[in-house]
Design an enzyme around this catalytic site. Structure first.
Site, PDB file in Angstrom:
ATOM      1  N   ASP A   1     -64.951   5.827  80.143  1.00  0.00           N
ATOM      2  CA  ASP A   1     -65.916   4.937  79.499  1.00  0.00           C
ATOM      3  C   ASP A   1     -65.533   4.926  78.023  1.00  0.00           C
ATOM      4  O   ASP A   1     -65.685   5.939  77.324  1.00  0.00           O
ATOM      5  CB  ASP A   1     -67.332   5.483  79.691  1.00  0.00           C
ATOM      6  CG  ASP A   1     -68.385   4.606  79.031  1.00  0.00           C
ATOM      7  OD1 ASP A   1     -68.026   3.728  78.205  1.00  0.00           O
ATOM      8  OD2 ASP A   1     -69.574   4.790  79.331  1.00  0.00           O
TER       9      ASP A   1
ATOM     10  N   LYS B   1     -58.361   4.781  67.181  1.00  0.00           N
ATOM     11  CA  LYS B   1     -58.413   6.093  66.517  1.00  0.00           C
ATOM     12  C   LYS B   1     -57.604   7.147  67.286  1.00  0.00           C
ATOM     13  O   LYS B   1     -56.802   7.873  66.708  1.00  0.00           O
ATOM     14  CB  LYS B   1     -59.877   6.547  66.384  1.00  0.00           C
ATOM     15  CG  LYS B   1     -60.035   7.937  65.782  1.00  0.00           C
ATOM     16  CD  LYS B   1     -61.503   8.347  65.682  1.00  0.00           C
ATOM     17  CE  LYS B   1     -61.604   9.810  65.264  1.00  0.00           C
ATOM     18  NZ  LYS B   1     -62.993  10.286  65.221  1.00  0.00           N
TER      19      LYS B   1
ATOM     20  N   THR C   1     -63.915 -15.416  86.048  1.00  0.00           N
ATOM     21  CA  THR C   1     -63.756 -13.992  86.398  1.00  0.00           C
ATOM     22  C   THR C   1     -65.123 -13.469  86.859  1.00  0.00           C
ATOM     23  O   THR C   1     -66.154 -14.140  86.670  1.00  0.00           O
ATOM     24  CB  THR C   1     -63.296 -13.152  85.189  1.00  0.00           C
ATOM     25  OG1 THR C   1     -64.411 -13.030  84.293  1.00  0.00           O
ATOM     26  CG2 THR C   1     -62.094 -13.732  84.481  1.00  0.00           C
TER      27      THR C   1
ATOM     28  N   SER D   1     -61.511 -10.796  72.193  1.00  0.00           N
ATOM     29  CA  SER D   1     -62.786 -11.227  71.595  1.00  0.00           C
ATOM     30  C   SER D   1     -63.338 -12.388  72.438  1.00  0.00           C
ATOM     31  O   SER D   1     -63.549 -12.193  73.631  1.00  0.00           O
ATOM     32  CB  SER D   1     -62.578 -11.583  70.124  1.00  0.00           C
ATOM     33  OG  SER D   1     -61.549 -12.536  69.959  1.00  0.00           O
TER      34      SER D   1
ATOM     35  N   SER E   1     -59.261  -3.118  86.057  1.00  0.00           N
ATOM     36  CA  SER E   1     -59.745  -3.185  87.440  1.00  0.00           C
ATOM     37  C   SER E   1     -60.371  -4.530  87.783  1.00  0.00           C
ATOM     38  O   SER E   1     -60.832  -4.729  88.905  1.00  0.00           O
ATOM     39  CB  SER E   1     -60.762  -2.060  87.692  1.00  0.00           C
ATOM     40  OG  SER E   1     -61.872  -2.188  86.828  1.00  0.00           O
ATOM     41  N   SER E   2     -60.421  -5.467  86.831  1.00  0.00           N
ATOM     42  CA  SER E   2     -61.115  -6.733  87.093  1.00  0.00           C
ATOM     43  C   SER E   2     -60.600  -7.845  86.173  1.00  0.00           C
ATOM     44  O   SER E   2     -60.052  -7.580  85.095  1.00  0.00           O
ATOM     45  CB  SER E   2     -62.623  -6.529  86.839  1.00  0.00           C
ATOM     46  OG  SER E   2     -63.352  -7.711  87.058  1.00  0.00           O
TER      47      SER E   2
HETATM   48  N1  LIG Z   1     -64.521 -14.575  81.431  1.00  0.00           N
HETATM   49  C1  LIG Z   1     -64.799 -15.341  80.390  1.00  0.00           C
HETATM   50  O1  LIG Z   1     -65.159 -16.522  80.523  1.00  0.00           O
HETATM   51  C2  LIG Z   1     -64.695 -14.781  78.987  1.00  0.00           C
HETATM   52  C3  LIG Z   1     -64.836 -15.660  77.897  1.00  0.00           C
HETATM   53  C4  LIG Z   1     -64.685 -15.164  76.601  1.00  0.00           C
HETATM   54  C5  LIG Z   1     -64.406 -13.828  76.397  1.00  0.00           C
HETATM   55  N2  LIG Z   1     -64.292 -12.993  77.485  1.00  0.00           N
HETATM   56  C6  LIG Z   1     -63.952 -11.590  77.231  1.00  0.00           C
HETATM   57  O2  LIG Z   1     -62.760 -11.282  77.926  1.00  0.00           O
HETATM   58  C7  LIG Z   1     -62.725  -9.882  78.253  1.00  0.00           C
HETATM   59  C8  LIG Z   1     -62.391  -9.684  79.717  1.00  0.00           C
HETATM   60  O3  LIG Z   1     -63.400 -10.295  80.490  1.00  0.00           O
HETATM   61  P1  LIG Z   1     -63.318 -10.464  82.073  1.00  0.00           P
HETATM   62  O4  LIG Z   1     -63.944 -11.772  82.336  1.00  0.00           O
HETATM   63  O5  LIG Z   1     -61.968 -10.152  82.554  1.00  0.00           O
HETATM   64  O6  LIG Z   1     -64.375  -9.303  82.491  1.00  0.00           O
HETATM   65  P2  LIG Z   1     -64.579  -8.488  83.866  1.00  0.00           P
HETATM   66  O7  LIG Z   1     -63.916  -9.147  85.000  1.00  0.00           O
HETATM   67  O8  LIG Z   1     -66.065  -8.241  83.946  1.00  0.00           O
HETATM   68  O9  LIG Z   1     -63.844  -7.088  83.578  1.00  0.00           O
HETATM   69  C9  LIG Z   1     -64.352  -6.187  82.636  1.00  0.00           C
HETATM   70  C10 LIG Z   1     -63.634  -4.862  82.829  1.00  0.00           C
HETATM   71  O10 LIG Z   1     -64.045  -3.957  81.810  1.00  0.00           O
HETATM   72  C11 LIG Z   1     -64.366  -2.687  82.378  1.00  0.00           C
HETATM   73  N3  LIG Z   1     -65.341  -2.047  81.488  1.00  0.00           N
HETATM   74  C12 LIG Z   1     -66.542  -2.540  81.093  1.00  0.00           C
HETATM   75  N4  LIG Z   1     -67.133  -1.691  80.244  1.00  0.00           N
HETATM   76  C13 LIG Z   1     -66.293  -0.636  80.085  1.00  0.00           C
HETATM   77  C14 LIG Z   1     -66.350   0.564  79.333  1.00  0.00           C
HETATM   78  N5  LIG Z   1     -67.405   0.869  78.568  1.00  0.00           N
HETATM   79  N6  LIG Z   1     -65.302   1.429  79.410  1.00  0.00           N
HETATM   80  C15 LIG Z   1     -64.231   1.151  80.191  1.00  0.00           C
HETATM   81  N7  LIG Z   1     -64.109   0.016  80.921  1.00  0.00           N
HETATM   82  C16 LIG Z   1     -65.147  -0.862  80.875  1.00  0.00           C
HETATM   83  C17 LIG Z   1     -64.901  -3.047  83.769  1.00  0.00           C
HETATM   84  O11 LIG Z   1     -64.791  -1.988  84.726  1.00  0.00           O
HETATM   85  P3  LIG Z   1     -66.044  -0.977  84.961  1.00  0.00           P
HETATM   86  O12 LIG Z   1     -67.285  -1.812  85.033  1.00  0.00           O
HETATM   87  O13 LIG Z   1     -65.703  -0.282  86.253  1.00  0.00           O
HETATM   88  O14 LIG Z   1     -66.016  -0.061  83.793  1.00  0.00           O
HETATM   89  C18 LIG Z   1     -63.919  -4.169  84.152  1.00  0.00           C
HETATM   90  O15 LIG Z   1     -62.705  -3.614  84.637  1.00  0.00           O
HETATM   91  C19 LIG Z   1     -64.096  -9.342  77.821  1.00  0.00           C
HETATM   92  O16 LIG Z   1     -63.992  -8.772  76.531  1.00  0.00           O
HETATM   93  C20 LIG Z   1     -64.969 -10.587  77.747  1.00  0.00           C
HETATM   94  O17 LIG Z   1     -66.053 -10.431  76.865  1.00  0.00           O
HETATM   95  C21 LIG Z   1     -64.428 -13.433  78.754  1.00  0.00           C
END
Ligand SMILES: NC(=O)c1ccc[n+]([C@@H]2O[C@H](COP(=O)([O-])OP(=O)(O)OC[C@H]3O[C@@H](n4cnc5c(N)ncnc54)[C@H](OP(=O)(O)O)[C@@H]3O)[C@@H](O)[C@H]2O)c1
Length: 242
Positions: A61, A119, A182, A135, A14-15
């Site tokens: 979740d 799992k 993001t 990661s 969703s994001s």
């Molecule tokens: N953006 C960066 O610069 C960056 C850099 C290094 C690593 N990362 C990693 O890249 C990945 C993606 O990041 P992003 O920037 O795309 O993040 P984002 O835009 O914040 O998206 C995170 C998504 O995860 C969902 N989510 C969070 N907790 C959840 C849970 N417990 N169960 C189910 N869904 C869950 C959120 O939806 P809901 O809140 O509605 O659940 C949202 O759809 C993450 O692992 C982040 O740590 C990002």
């Protein structure tokens, strides 16, 4: 790989990166299920993505085992599982300010979540199926305030290697992104987001920070490449060198 025959679960769809991956997979004709905790966020993403025939949403979740088990009961047949989920709210803090509850949410969303997806989800996958997790650069270029995220990213890279052995021939990989523009940056830098990302862009060999599509492209590669498993693919614009 014929994407028109693939059914792909994208937790985090969703994001940010997950949403970009959903768009990419839908464009290629795959059947996509985007999942996350927030129903309104999923509905907004579905509206933006269109293609109601091949797109489903699922509220889950992934830190809750009962919800993960129920999700896979509902979904039925599946070819690939991806999770870009992360809950890092309150986790980017210097040690004296870190609340254990915030640290636990990082572990639950980025480590236990993938463990539970593996799992309960791996038994649903065919031998040519795959799991891909995300990661991050913090594990390799840690900075002050990022200790929890650094540690969890490193743990996830280790988990991926172990699962690739245990679940073979199903493939298990990770993408380790650098800094990507993001919504997650609202939690990392708040109103300093634009300045922080601009400063990093100047530092990186590629001269820019990442776009969600850069990471979607890497995950798409890992889904489709049948000879890659146990790998962490670094997609970070040269950040480890800068
Ligand atoms: N953006 C960066 O610069 C960056 C850099 C290094 C690593 N990362 C990693 O890249 C990945 C993606 O990041 P992003 O920037 O795309 O993040 P984002 O835009 O914040 O998206 C995170 C998504 O995860 C969902 N989510 C969070 N907790 C959840 C849970 N417990 N169960 C189910 N869904 C869950 C959120 O939806 P809901 O809140 O509605 O659940 C949202 O759809 C993450 O692992 C982040 O740590 C990002």
């Amino acid at each position: 790989m014929d994407m028109e025959k693939q059914k792909i679960l994208i937790v985090g769809g969703s994001s940010g990166m997950g949403l970009a991956l959903a768009r990419r997979c839908l464009e290629e004709g795959a059947h996509v299920i985007i999942a996350g905790r927030g129903e309104a966020k999923l509905d907004a993403a579905r509206e933006g993505l269109g293609q109601p025939g091949t797109l489903e949403t699922a509220v889950v979740d992934i830190s809750r085992e009962d919800e993960v088990a129920a999700l896979f009961q509902r979904i039925g047949r599946l070819d690939h599982i991806v999770s870009t989920a992360a809950d890092i709210e309150g986790a980017y803090r210097l040690l004296p300010e870190i609340e254990l509850s915030a640290a636990q949410k990082v572990v639950e969303s980025k480590f236990y979540g993938p463990l539970l997806l593996a799992k309960h989800g791996a038994p649903k996958l065919p031998p040519a199926g795959s799991l891909t997790f995300v990661s991050g650069i913090a594990a390799h270029r840690p900075a002050a305030r990022g200790s929890v995220v650094a540690a969890v990213n490193a743990a996830l890279d280790g988990l991926v290697r172990a699962l690739a052995v245990e679940l073979a021939p199903i493939r298990v990989n990770a993408v380790s992104p650098g800094w990507v523009d993001t919504p997650i940056w609202e939690f990392v830098a708040g109103d300093k987001k634009d300045d922080t990302l601009a400063a990093m862009a100047k530092r990186l060999p590629v001269g820019r920070v990442g776009k969600p599509e850069d990471i979607a492209d890497a995950i798409r590669f890992l889904i489709g490449n049948g000879f890659t498993t146990g790998e962490t693919l670094h997609v970070e614009g040269g950040h480890r060198l800068a």
